[in-house]
Design an enzyme around this catalytic site. Structure first.
Site, short mmCIF file in Angstrom:
data_model
loop_
_atom_site.label_atom_id
_atom_site.label_comp_id
_atom_site.label_asym_id
_atom_site.label_seq_id
_atom_site.Cartn_x
_atom_site.Cartn_y
_atom_site.Cartn_z
N HIS A 138 -1.23 44.03 19.65
CA HIS A 138 -2.42 43.14 20.31
C HIS A 138 -1.77 42.04 21.38
CE1 HIS A 138 -5.43 45.01 17.98
NE2 HIS A 138 -5.06 44.47 16.78
N ASP A 175 -2.97 53.05 15.03
CA ASP A 175 -3.37 51.89 14.35
C ASP A 175 -5.04 52.13 14.47
OD1 ASP A 175 -2.59 48.93 13.32
OD2 ASP A 175 -4.38 48.89 14.12
N HIS A 234 -7.10 49.80 15.00
CA HIS A 234 -7.48 48.84 16.26
C HIS A 234 -6.92 49.43 17.43
CE1 HIS A 234 -7.40 46.46 12.63
NE2 HIS A 234 -8.64 45.88 12.95
N ASP A 252 -3.95 51.06 8.99
CA ASP A 252 -5.18 50.71 8.65
C ASP A 252 -6.54 51.32 9.13
OD1 ASP A 252 -4.76 50.09 11.34
OD2 ASP A 252 -4.86 48.06 11.14
ZN LIG Z 1 -4.58 47.31 13.11
#
Ligand SMILES: [Zn+2]
Length: 317
Positions: free
Chosen positions: A136, A173, A175, A254
């Site tokens: 991120h 991931d 995200h 995740d």
């Molecule tokens: Zn993540």
């Protein structure tokens, strides 16, 4: 020669963002324990992660971003001496303690050192058990538990310092790796492929914003078989056509069924299968060269089991 390297550093454990924060030091303990108990750790070549040189961090980040994090660390140290709180807040989910700066340099340093070792033929591939994670972290902004973008830094490093012409970044991931996209969008020397739960944090656009990015947004509750389909029909043709000379993996776990942050349904076998696909591409085009860096994964048991599954495939155990 052990085929697979394992890069980490005790400094990565000292970064913490407050009691109860899911991105906690115990994540690394859980991974270490699992690799020890399973015996998988015995087959890995362990190396200490060095501190990344700032000039290498700046392959992916603006000088002001780097200076600002260092400034926050210095300020925090003074505040603590004056009786202030132990953290400085970056965003609602992300904060620094006095060890964060070094941990972040070690995390990026692991990815860089792993790249050097793989390029030198000292090992075929490597896993970096590091935190803070990176995907991120944008060129000029820390966010979402991330400060420096470990994978983007290492990808640029492979291009700039080792003279590679085409590298791929694979992000599994749960995200969206918005930071990596921010850094590599439009850089045709890098192909990034990813899937991620959508709509979900960080609430960006779902579809690719540049021709070197392949985003596959998926709804909550997407399970392993559907992910395997998208990997086969979307990721692999792009990766095959691109013929990367090295593959970097943003290895977040995740999207696991048991993870409290994500709502997807992957299990250990899915991570093993995805890793096999990445490995097959690397063996066809990149002399097997893979550097994989830990991103998310917050259920400690599921994280540890999934990393074991991932590393088993990397190391052919
Ligand atoms: Zn993540």
């Amino acid at each position: 020669m052990n085929k697979t390297g394992y890069f980490s550093h005790r400094d990565c454990r000292k970064h913490e963002m407050g009691q109860g924060h899911p991105e906690c030091p115990e994540r690394l303990d859980a991974i270490e324990d699992r690799l020890l108990i399973s015996g998988v750790g015995d087959a890995l070549e362990r190396r200490e992660a060095p501190l990344a040189p700032l000039a290498d961090i700046e392959l992916a980040h603006g000088r002001m971003h780097v200076a600002s994090l260092r400034g926050l660390t210095d300020g925090l140290r003074e505040d603590i001496t004056a009786g202030g709180p132990p953290h400085v807040q970056i965003d609602p989910d992300t904060c620094m303690n006095v060890f964060t700066w070094d941990a972040a340099l070690r995390a990026a340093g692991a990815a860089i050192a792993a790249t050097d070792a793989v390029m030198a033929g000292e090992m075929e591939n490597a896993f970096c058990a590091v935190r803070p994670p990176g995907h991120h972290a944008c060129r000029d902004q820390a966010m979402g538990f991330c400060f420096f973008n470990n994978v983007a830094i290492a990808a640029r490093y492979a291009l700039e310092r080792h003279g590679l012409q085409r590298v791929a970044i694979v992000d599994f991931d749960v995200h969206h790796g918005n930071g990596t996209e921010d850094i590599v969008a439009g850089d045709q020397r890098i192909l990034m492929v990813s899937f991620f739960q959508h709509p979900f944090y960080p609430y960006g656009v779902a579809h690719s914003t540049a021709s070197n990015l392949l985003n596959v947004p998926v709804p909550a509750y997407t399970r392993g078989m559907e992910v395997r389909e998208l990997v086969m029909h979307e990721w692999l043709p792009r990766l095959e056509a691109y013929r990367p000379e090295m593959i970097f993996v943003s290895a977040g776990f995740d999207a696991h069924r048991d993870d409290e942050l994500g709502q997807m349904g992957l299990v250990e076998n899915d991570y093993a299968w995805i890793t096999q696909q990445i490995k097959a591409v690397a063996q066809r085009h990149a002399q097997g060269r893979i550097v994989s860096c830990l991103e998310g994964g917050y259920n400690l048991d599921a994280l540890a089991r999934s990393v074991e599954a991932h590393v088993r495939v990397l190391a052919e155990l």
